[in-house]
Design a protein around this motif. Structure first.
Motif, PDB file in Angstrom:
ATOM      1  N   PRO A   1      -2.006  32.595  15.918  1.00 43.16           N
ATOM      2  CA  PRO A   1      -3.036  31.740  15.317  1.00 43.16           C
ATOM      3  C   PRO A   1      -2.971  31.728  13.797  1.00 43.16           C
ATOM      4  CG  PRO A   1      -3.991  33.818  15.922  1.00 43.16           C
ATOM      5  CD  PRO A   1      -2.571  33.832  16.431  1.00 43.16           C
ATOM      6  N   ASP A   2      -3.427  30.652  13.211  1.00 44.50           N
ATOM      7  CA  ASP A   2      -3.527  30.525  11.756  1.00 44.50           C
ATOM      8  C   ASP A   2      -4.650  29.544  11.445  1.00 44.50           C
ATOM      9  OD1 ASP A   2      -2.996  30.916   9.080  1.00 44.50           O
ATOM     10  OD2 ASP A   2      -0.976  30.090   9.151  1.00 44.50           O
ATOM     11  N   THR A   3      -5.215  29.669  10.272  1.00 45.33           N
ATOM     12  CA  THR A   3      -6.254  28.733   9.853  1.00 45.33           C
ATOM     13  C   THR A   3      -5.629  27.631   9.012  1.00 45.33           C
ATOM     14  OG1 THR A   3      -6.748  30.082   7.907  1.00 45.33           O
ATOM     15  CG2 THR A   3      -8.080  30.460   9.874  1.00 45.33           C
ATOM     16  N   THR A   4      -6.287  26.494   8.965  1.00 42.90           N
ATOM     17  CA  THR A   4      -5.799  25.381   8.172  1.00 42.90           C
ATOM     18  C   THR A   4      -6.333  25.481   6.746  1.00 42.90           C
ATOM     19  OG1 THR A   4      -7.649  23.990   8.813  1.00 42.90           O
ATOM     20  CG2 THR A   4      -5.686  23.855  10.178  1.00 42.90           C
ATOM     21  N   THR A   5      -5.600  24.948   5.804  1.00 45.31           N
ATOM     22  CA  THR A   5      -6.051  24.883   4.423  1.00 45.31           C
ATOM     23  C   THR A   5      -6.810  23.588   4.230  1.00 45.31           C
ATOM     24  OG1 THR A   5      -4.112  26.126   3.714  1.00 45.31           O
ATOM     25  CG2 THR A   5      -5.284  24.897   2.023  1.00 45.31           C
ATOM     26  N   ASN A   6      -8.008  23.677   3.708  1.00 44.60           N
ATOM     27  CA  ASN A   6      -8.857  22.499   3.526  1.00 44.60           C
ATOM     28  C   ASN A   6      -9.075  21.739   4.822  1.00 44.60           C
ATOM     29  OD1 ASN A   6      -9.010  22.988   0.715  1.00 44.60           O
ATOM     30  ND2 ASN A   6      -7.036  21.975   0.434  1.00 44.60           N
ATOM     31  N   GLY A   7      -9.183  22.487   5.925  1.00 38.86           N
ATOM     32  CA  GLY A   7      -9.369  21.853   7.225  1.00 38.86           C
ATOM     33  C   GLY A   7     -10.748  21.251   7.374  1.00 38.86           C
ATOM     34  N   SER A   8     -10.831  20.259   8.208  1.00 32.90           N
ATOM     35  CA  SER A   8     -12.125  19.653   8.515  1.00 32.90           C
ATOM     36  C   SER A   8     -12.785  20.464   9.622  1.00 32.90           C
ATOM     37  CB  SER A   8     -11.930  18.215   8.966  1.00 32.90           C
ATOM     38  OG  SER A   8     -11.309  18.193  10.238  1.00 32.90           O
ATOM     39  N   ALA A   9     -14.032  20.156   9.933  1.00 36.11           N
ATOM     40  CA  ALA A   9     -14.734  20.862  11.003  1.00 36.11           C
ATOM     41  C   ALA A   9     -14.061  20.622  12.359  1.00 36.11           C
ATOM     42  CB  ALA A   9     -16.194  20.428  11.057  1.00 36.11           C
ATOM     43  N   SER A  10     -13.324  19.535  12.494  1.00 40.45           N
ATOM     44  CA  SER A  10     -12.678  19.234  13.773  1.00 40.45           C
ATOM     45  C   SER A  10     -11.311  19.899  13.934  1.00 40.45           C
ATOM     46  CB  SER A  10     -12.536  17.729  13.956  1.00 40.45           C
ATOM     47  OG  SER A  10     -11.707  17.185  12.956  1.00 40.45           O
ATOM     48  N   LEU A  11     -10.749  20.461  12.858  1.00 44.29           N
ATOM     49  CA  LEU A  11      -9.462  21.155  12.961  1.00 44.29           C
ATOM     50  C   LEU A  11      -9.414  22.281  11.931  1.00 44.29           C
ATOM     51  CD1 LEU A  11      -6.744  21.379  14.351  1.00 44.29           C
ATOM     52  CD2 LEU A  11      -5.824  19.805  12.652  1.00 44.29           C
ATOM     53  N   GLU A  12      -9.809  23.469  12.342  1.00 43.56           N
ATOM     54  CA  GLU A  12      -9.830  24.616  11.434  1.00 43.56           C
ATOM     55  C   GLU A  12      -8.848  25.715  11.821  1.00 43.56           C
ATOM     56  OE1 GLU A  12     -14.201  24.897   9.719  1.00 43.56           O
ATOM     57  OE2 GLU A  12     -14.135  25.080  11.886  1.00 43.56           O
ATOM     58  N   ALA A  13      -8.365  25.693  13.058  1.00 39.79           N
ATOM     59  CA  ALA A  13      -7.413  26.705  13.514  1.00 39.79           C
ATOM     60  C   ALA A  13      -6.294  26.038  14.292  1.00 39.79           C
ATOM     61  CB  ALA A  13      -8.116  27.731  14.397  1.00 39.79           C
ATOM     62  N   LEU A  14      -5.084  26.574  14.142  1.00 38.84           N
ATOM     63  CA  LEU A  14      -3.902  26.101  14.860  1.00 38.84           C
ATOM     64  C   LEU A  14      -3.232  27.297  15.519  1.00 38.84           C
ATOM     65  CD1 LEU A  14      -2.315  23.865  12.080  1.00 38.84           C
ATOM     66  CD2 LEU A  14      -3.529  23.059  14.105  1.00 38.84           C
ATOM     67  N   TRP A  15      -2.568  27.085  16.644  1.00 40.33           N
ATOM     68  CA  TRP A  15      -1.797  28.154  17.274  1.00 40.33           C
ATOM     69  C   TRP A  15      -0.728  27.530  18.163  1.00 40.33           C
ATOM     70  CZ3 TRP A  15      -6.848  27.036  18.452  1.00 40.33           C
ATOM     71  CH2 TRP A  15      -7.107  26.570  19.723  1.00 40.33           C
ATOM     72  N   LEU A  16       0.232  28.369  18.566  1.00 42.69           N
ATOM     73  CA  LEU A  16       1.294  27.929  19.462  1.00 42.69           C
ATOM     74  C   LEU A  16       0.855  28.143  20.902  1.00 42.69           C
ATOM     75  CD1 LEU A  16       4.418  29.413  17.657  1.00 42.69           C
ATOM     76  CD2 LEU A  16       3.463  27.107  17.481  1.00 42.69           C
ATOM     77  N   TYR A  17       1.235  27.205  21.776  1.00 45.91           N
ATOM     78  CA  TYR A  17       0.903  27.269  23.195  1.00 45.91           C
ATOM     79  C   TYR A  17       2.178  27.047  23.993  1.00 45.91           C
ATOM     80  CZ  TYR A  17      -1.006  25.904  27.714  1.00 45.91           C
ATOM     81  OH  TYR A  17      -1.288  25.820  29.045  1.00 45.91           O
ATOM     82  N   GLY A  18       2.507  27.998  24.857  1.00 54.80           N
ATOM     83  CA  GLY A  18       3.702  27.846  25.678  1.00 54.80           C
ATOM     84  C   GLY A  18       4.225  29.176  26.139  1.00 54.80           C
ATOM     85  N   SER A  19       5.548  29.292  26.198  1.00 51.43           N
ATOM     86  CA  SER A  19       6.163  30.522  26.703  1.00 51.43           C
ATOM     87  C   SER A  19       7.243  31.020  25.750  1.00 51.43           C
ATOM     88  CB  SER A  19       6.767  30.284  28.086  1.00 51.43           C
ATOM     89  OG  SER A  19       7.799  29.325  28.016  1.00 51.43           O
ATOM     90  N   TYR A  20       7.386  32.351  25.735  1.00 52.65           N
ATOM     91  CA  TYR A  20       8.386  33.027  24.914  1.00 52.65           C
ATOM     92  C   TYR A  20       9.033  34.091  25.777  1.00 52.65           C
ATOM     93  CZ  TYR A  20      10.377  36.069  21.342  1.00 52.65           C
ATOM     94  OH  TYR A  20      11.232  36.832  20.598  1.00 52.65           O
ATOM     95  N   THR A  21      10.323  33.998  25.957  1.00 55.70           N
ATOM     96  CA  THR A  21      11.028  35.021  26.725  1.00 55.70           C
ATOM     97  C   THR A  21      12.111  35.721  25.912  1.00 55.70           C
ATOM     98  OG1 THR A  21      12.487  33.323  27.645  1.00 55.70           O
ATOM     99  CG2 THR A  21      10.558  33.935  28.942  1.00 55.70           C
TER     100      THR A  21
END
Length: 67
Positions: free
Chosen positions: A32-52
């Motif tokens: 996870p990471d936070t956005t810089t100058n993010g709006s209330a609708s997008l404040e955090a981002l992360w990766l979704y999927g698989s890692y092997t």
């Protein structure tokens, strides 16, 4: 599977409260990471999927707002 949570503290870290950003996911939610100058609708981002392994992974990007 790994899920995303948001934890906050109103007393400089003496106590914490958490809220789930994801639940029941079919794949992992990681890095996870936070956005810089993010709006209330997008404040955090992360990766979704698989890692092997270092050369074997499949991720998309997901995000959330939480204000």
């Amino acid at each position: 599977k790994f899920e995303m949570y948001r934890y906050t503290s109103a007393d400089d870290g003496a106590t914490w409260s958490g809220a789930a950003l994801t639940s029941g996911s079919a794949s992992d939610n990681v890095w996870p990471d936070t956005t810089t100058n993010g709006s209330a609708s997008l404040e955090a981002l992360w990766l979704y999927g698989s890692y092997t392994g270092d050369t074997s992974y499949s991720f998309g990007v997901r995000g959330a707002g939480y204000r």
